[in-house]
Motif scaffolding. Sequence first.
Motif, PDB file in Angstrom:
ATOM      1  N   LEU A 132       0.885  -1.179  -0.056  1.00 33.65           N
ATOM      2  CA  LEU A 132      -0.014  -0.033   0.096  1.00 33.65           C
ATOM      3  C   LEU A 132       0.921   1.279  -0.082  1.00 33.65           C
ATOM      4  CD1 LEU A 132      -2.829  -1.211   2.512  1.00 33.65           C
ATOM      5  CD2 LEU A 132      -3.102  -0.621   0.210  1.00 33.65           C
ATOM      6  N   LEU A 133       1.766   1.397   0.705  1.00 35.77           N
ATOM      7  CA  LEU A 133       2.817   2.302   0.918  1.00 35.77           C
ATOM      8  C   LEU A 133       3.448   2.722  -0.575  1.00 35.77           C
ATOM      9  CD1 LEU A 133       4.703   2.147   4.187  1.00 35.77           C
ATOM     10  CD2 LEU A 133       3.099   3.514   3.734  1.00 35.77           C
ATOM     11  N   ARG A 134       3.724   1.468  -1.304  1.00 32.49           N
ATOM     12  CA  ARG A 134       4.450   1.666  -2.673  1.00 32.49           C
ATOM     13  C   ARG A 134       3.363   2.246  -3.833  1.00 32.49           C
ATOM     14  NH1 ARG A 134       5.959  -2.981  -2.938  1.00 32.49           N
ATOM     15  NH2 ARG A 134       4.360  -3.692  -4.239  1.00 32.49           N
ATOM     16  N   GLU A 135       2.107   1.887  -3.408  1.00 29.74           N
ATOM     17  CA  GLU A 135       1.185   2.316  -4.276  1.00 29.74           C
ATOM     18  C   GLU A 135       0.678   3.580  -4.144  1.00 29.74           C
ATOM     19  OE1 GLU A 135      -2.316  -0.563  -3.500  1.00 29.74           O
ATOM     20  OE2 GLU A 135      -1.493  -2.124  -4.870  1.00 29.74           O
ATOM     21  N   VAL A 269      -0.320   6.708   6.962  1.00 31.46           N
ATOM     22  CA  VAL A 269      -1.776   6.544   7.562  1.00 31.46           C
ATOM     23  C   VAL A 269      -2.701   6.382   6.746  1.00 31.46           C
ATOM     24  CG1 VAL A 269      -3.397   7.225   9.447  1.00 31.46           C
ATOM     25  CG2 VAL A 269      -0.763   7.401  10.010  1.00 31.46           C
ATOM     26  N   ARG A 270      -2.724   7.567   5.881  1.00 30.93           N
ATOM     27  CA  ARG A 270      -3.565   7.779   4.889  1.00 30.93           C
ATOM     28  C   ARG A 270      -3.687   6.389   3.734  1.00 30.93           C
ATOM     29  NH1 ARG A 270      -2.685  12.431   4.178  1.00 30.93           N
ATOM     30  NH2 ARG A 270      -1.338  12.430   2.283  1.00 30.93           N
ATOM     31  N   ALA A 271      -2.499   5.879   3.222  1.00 33.91           N
ATOM     32  CA  ALA A 271      -2.332   5.108   2.525  1.00 33.91           C
ATOM     33  C   ALA A 271      -3.021   3.709   3.062  1.00 33.91           C
ATOM     34  CB  ALA A 271      -0.713   4.758   2.208  1.00 33.91           C
ATOM     35  N   LEU A 272      -2.944   3.465   4.463  1.00 32.03           N
ATOM     36  CA  LEU A 272      -3.442   2.395   4.830  1.00 32.03           C
ATOM     37  C   LEU A 272      -5.036   2.410   4.947  1.00 32.03           C
ATOM     38  CD1 LEU A 272      -0.448   1.570   5.247  1.00 32.03           C
ATOM     39  CD2 LEU A 272      -1.003   0.511   7.362  1.00 32.03           C
ATOM     40  N   GLY A 273      -5.597   3.478   4.737  1.00 31.93           N
ATOM     41  CA  GLY A 273      -7.142   3.608   4.814  1.00 31.93           C
ATOM     42  C   GLY A 273      -7.494   3.806   6.240  1.00 31.93           C
ATOM     43  N   ILE A 274      -6.624   4.156   7.167  1.00 31.21           N
ATOM     44  CA  ILE A 274      -7.068   4.333   8.665  1.00 31.21           C
ATOM     45  C   ILE A 274      -7.841   5.398   8.761  1.00 31.21           C
ATOM     46  CG2 ILE A 274      -6.292   4.766  10.822  1.00 31.21           C
ATOM     47  CD1 ILE A 274      -3.599   3.096  10.008  1.00 31.21           C
ATOM     48  N   ASP A 275      -8.960   5.396   9.483  1.00 33.38           N
ATOM     49  CA  ASP A 275     -10.021   6.626   9.555  1.00 33.38           C
ATOM     50  C   ASP A 275     -10.114   7.112  11.012  1.00 33.38           C
ATOM     51  OD1 ASP A 275     -13.117   6.923  10.317  1.00 33.38           O
ATOM     52  OD2 ASP A 275     -12.432   7.992   8.289  1.00 33.38           O
ATOM     53  N   THR A 276      -9.814   6.204  11.788  1.00 28.31           N
ATOM     54  CA  THR A 276      -9.955   6.748  13.377  1.00 28.31           C
ATOM     55  C   THR A 276      -8.904   6.133  14.220  1.00 28.31           C
ATOM     56  OG1 THR A 276     -12.442   7.093  12.998  1.00 28.31           O
ATOM     57  CG2 THR A 276     -11.443   6.634  15.146  1.00 28.31           C
TER      58      THR A 276
END
Length: 436
Positions: A132-135, A269-276
């Motif tokens: 995900l970080l690479r993408e 954090v955003r790349a991993l889709g973390i919301d909360t």
Amino acid sequence: MRQPNSTGTSTPRTRTSSPDRTVLVVSSGDETYRRYCLEQVAADYRVALVLGAEPTWQRPLAADWEIADMDDPDAVVAAGRALAERHHVAGVLTWDEYQLVPTAQIARLLGLPGSAPESMRACRDKSRTRTLLREHGVGSATSIRTGSMMEAMLAAESIGYPVVLKPASNAGSLGVIRVDGSDELPGAFAFAVAGTQGVGSESDAVLVEEYLAGPEVSVECVTHRGVTAAVALTRKTVGFEPYFEELAHTVDAGDPLLTEVAPVATAAVRALGIDTGIQHVELRLTDRGPRIIEVNGRIGGDLIGRLVLLATGLDLPRIAADLACGTAPDLTPTRRQAAAIRLLYPDAAGTLTHRSIDASFARATDWIEEVRWLLNPGDPAVLPPIGDVDTARVGHILLSAPTVDTALERIALALEQISIGVDSSTEPLRTAGDAK
């Protein structure tokens, strides 16, 4: 030395709990490193716990609890559901690395705020994290997932030595080792494979990764409704090469490095889709800029949350509870100083004969927040890699200071007053696993 309360921790403030707001905490964690988290949440909220055994130190801090097999995610979710049937649960959270996914599943089941289970799985699976970080164009390390010694050898040759081998899913630097040449690879691969068998591991794969040279730091992040703020930076000292055992941490409320690394941490954090929630994002400061080591979807270990509180006034456990209930947290710092922790290890393996800090020094020192011993005379003293975070550490000292330079000076001064003795000629009286 500051006068502790009954738990051995300095109470930062007094708050009144809200009996009509119940927070479900999945796993209290161990008393040494996580009691402060439960105390600080319980000061503001009514707490219901999912635990693996009957509560002991947790009992006065919890209104209710359910016992579950913490190695069985379905059992953990069922326990959370049972508590929700008895209480009006406003939020669900954990600071236990191994319970991130079940906690997210409970929050989804109850329709409460929280990151998706898929995002927490991405945190737990370091291979998925790298993808995900690479993408998303976030700098990290070249990484190849392997399932055999032959695959690991080919991966290391492709990346180029030195490389790092690590379990695809674990925590606490278990099974993580640097390899400087092909002759070291067989032993290192066996070590990493053994790490995949540890408690909480969810994969038997081993990652072969590019070694990121440079100082190690972590960024403590707070995410609310998809917006992430970097609130503190922790500078780390690691040792016991070729392993990555953490020896010390410092937090400086005015650290100028935070503004430099915050964009990389928040992008991860955003790349991993973390919301909360709270994130503990580990990085290396390389000659190519900050590079992500891993993203942890919870409060950092080793009392880092206490360091953040002492340095900035930001109460990460309480903030985590607020986030879990859908409340926007107040991230305004109320302090501007520094704090540090030094984790104490023996100089040699053997049997611990004594450990102490000069009593008159401790009494006359108001900047020592806590000295805690984890091993007693007669316990085995074991060093990494045989000893881990639960068995190798003799204790720790935690302190505050106006600046990080002063904090480091105070750590050095305190170490001169600490004595740890080991009889290396004797066999330990108990095995390492029985040390606690």
